[in-house]
Design a protein around this motif. Structure first.
Motif, PDB file in Angstrom:
ATOM      1  N   GLN A   1      -5.461   0.760  -6.698  1.00  0.00           N
ATOM      2  CA  GLN A   1      -5.322  -0.691  -6.567  1.00  0.00           C
ATOM      3  C   GLN A   1      -5.538  -1.358  -7.918  1.00  0.00           C
ATOM      4  O   GLN A   1      -4.832  -2.301  -8.275  1.00  0.00           O
TER       5      GLN A   1
ATOM      6  N   ARG B   1       2.463   1.678  -3.422  1.00  0.00           N
ATOM      7  CA  ARG B   1       1.417   1.963  -4.403  1.00  0.00           C
ATOM      8  C   ARG B   1       0.975   3.421  -4.297  1.00  0.00           C
ATOM      9  O   ARG B   1       0.914   4.145  -5.295  1.00  0.00           O
TER      10      ARG B   1
ATOM     11  N   ARG C   1       0.839  -1.204   0.000  1.00  0.00           N
ATOM     12  CA  ARG C   1       0.000   0.000   0.000  1.00  0.00           C
ATOM     13  C   ARG C   1       0.877   1.259   0.000  1.00  0.00           C
ATOM     14  O   ARG C   1       0.619   2.201  -0.746  1.00  0.00           O
TER      15      ARG C   1
ATOM     16  N   LEU D   1      -2.386  -0.965 -10.186  1.00  0.00           N
ATOM     17  CA  LEU D   1      -1.290  -1.828  -9.752  1.00  0.00           C
ATOM     18  C   LEU D   1      -1.617  -3.287 -10.041  1.00  0.00           C
ATOM     19  O   LEU D   1      -0.769  -4.037 -10.530  1.00  0.00           O
TER      20      LEU D   1
ATOM     21  N   LEU E   1       5.642  -2.348  -9.119  1.00  0.00           N
ATOM     22  CA  LEU E   1       5.922  -1.145  -8.338  1.00  0.00           C
ATOM     23  C   LEU E   1       7.258  -0.517  -8.721  1.00  0.00           C
ATOM     24  O   LEU E   1       7.570   0.590  -8.306  1.00  0.00           O
TER      25      LEU E   1
END
Length: 112
Positions: free
Chosen positions: A20, A13, A10, A23, A56
């Motif tokens: 969400q 991100r 989280r 990603l 990421l």
């Protein structure tokens, strides 16, 4: 249940300004599953974690670094990280526009 992996997902991100869904799409996983990972309801396999870390664009050492302060997600510094991460990619002209907008927002909120 310890949820350090979910908290780190989280953190990175949000630091990159990703939803969400974005990603999850980049990692090739279900968005609902990503939400479960972030909330600590599920644990990722090594393969899934590989996909997320690659999406990421961080290294394993950065992802698991003790210097990454994921506990400050509601603090001013965390939001500054997000802002810095977003604006560092902008041209000087766009950066000036963003700065002008931010200054106007601050001015408006201080007057209310």
């Amino acid at each position: 249940m310890d949820n350090k992996v979910g908290e780190r997902i989280r953190y990175f991100r949000l630091r990159q300004g990703l939803s969400q869904e974005k990603l999850a799409l980049a990692a090739g996983i279900n968005p609902a599953f990503l939400g479960h990972l972030e909330r600590g309801l599920k644990s990722p396999t090594i393969t899934t974690l590989d996909k997320i870390i690659e999406a990421l664009n961080v290294s394993y050492s950065e992802f698991f670094s003790d210097e990454t302060n994921i506990d400050d997600t509601s603090e001013k510094g965390f939001y500054m990280d997000i802002i810095n991460s977003c604006v560092k990619r902008l041209s000087e002209e766009k950066l000036k526009t963003v700065a002008d907008i931010m200054l106007k927002i601050v001015e408006l909120t201080e007057n209310n």
